[in-house]
Design an enzyme around this catalytic site. Structure first.
Site, PDB file in Angstrom:
ATOM      1  N   HIS A  10       0.870  -1.177   0.000  1.00  0.00           N
ATOM      2  CA  HIS A  10       0.000   0.000   0.000  1.00  0.00           C
ATOM      3  C   HIS A  10       0.902   1.220   0.000  1.00  0.00           C
ATOM      4  O   HIS A  10       1.699   1.413   0.910  1.00  0.00           O
ATOM      5  CB  HIS A  10      -0.903   0.010   1.231  1.00  0.00           C
ATOM      6  N   CYS A  11       0.806   2.030  -1.032  1.00  0.00           N
ATOM      7  CA  CYS A  11       1.627   3.232  -1.146  1.00  0.00           C
ATOM      8  C   CYS A  11       0.967   4.349  -0.339  1.00  0.00           C
ATOM      9  O   CYS A  11      -0.117   4.818  -0.685  1.00  0.00           O
ATOM     10  CB  CYS A  11       1.773   3.644  -2.608  1.00  0.00           C
ATOM     11  N   VAL A  12       1.622   4.751   0.745  1.00  0.00           N
ATOM     12  CA  VAL A  12       1.038   5.791   1.601  1.00  0.00           C
ATOM     13  C   VAL A  12       1.150   7.172   0.968  1.00  0.00           C
ATOM     14  O   VAL A  12       0.404   8.075   1.331  1.00  0.00           O
ATOM     15  CB  VAL A  12       1.678   5.789   3.007  1.00  0.00           C
ATOM     16  N   MET A  57      -1.764   6.907  -1.479  1.00  0.00           N
ATOM     17  CA  MET A  57      -2.948   6.358  -0.800  1.00  0.00           C
ATOM     18  C   MET A  57      -3.707   5.377  -1.690  1.00  0.00           C
ATOM     19  O   MET A  57      -4.908   5.496  -1.922  1.00  0.00           O
ATOM     20  CB  MET A  57      -3.882   7.481  -0.321  1.00  0.00           C
ATOM     21  N   LEU A  58      -2.973   4.401  -2.224  1.00  0.00           N
ATOM     22  CA  LEU A  58      -3.599   3.347  -3.009  1.00  0.00           C
ATOM     23  C   LEU A  58      -2.813   2.055  -2.874  1.00  0.00           C
ATOM     24  O   LEU A  58      -1.636   2.064  -2.539  1.00  0.00           O
ATOM     25  CB  LEU A  58      -3.738   3.744  -4.481  1.00  0.00           C
TER      26      LEU A  58
END
Length: 144
Positions: free
Chosen positions: A96-98, A101-102
């Protein structure tokens, strides 16, 4: 065309490519699994199927294993993981790429790599422009 025009054109193209990649990445489904796995006849698999180690035969004699997501309450494939930040199961879950946000999964992994590559190119362009400005300023004002 002089070198400044070519440089500016290259920066505009690279920035447009990065922004297009960002929009495409944000609108792309990462591989969300919402309906769960189904049996050969189309009925949804249940937790009883998983408990009995009920496995369906797939193409070339291999078996696909299933597990049960307690958060989504669906039967999912072996490569599907639940993302606690998004609250959904994602096939081929990578991370999950913070920053964006995806979730990055099987359906948007290639787009994510291209987006990261475009950011690297933009950073090199920025460093090149900063060095060029520094060289120009040194020629105009040698004391700076």
């Amino acid at each position: 065309m002089d070198s400044r025009t070519i440089w500016l054109l290259f920066v505009i193209i690279a920035t447009s490519w990065m922004l297009y990649g960002l929009c495409k990445l944000k609108s792309c489904d990462p591989g969300t699994d919402t309906i769960g796995r189904r049996d050969v006849d189309g009925t949804p698999l249940t937790i009883v199927s998983v408990a009995r180690q009920d496995r369906n035969q797939t193409g070339m004699g291999t078996r696909e294993e299933y597990s049960f997501c307690v958060h989504c309450e669906i039967v999912v494939g072996a490569m599907t993981k639940h993302c606690k930040l998004c609250g959904r199961c994602v096939s081929g879950f990578d991370h999950h790429c913070v920053w964006l946000m995806l979730c990055v999964g099987c359906r948007n992994h290639r787009l994510f790599i291209l987006f990261i590559l475009s950011i690297v190119i933009e950073n090199f362009l920025f460093i090149g422009a900063a060095l060029a400005c520094k060289c120009i300023l040194n020629v105009i004002h040698p004391t700076l």
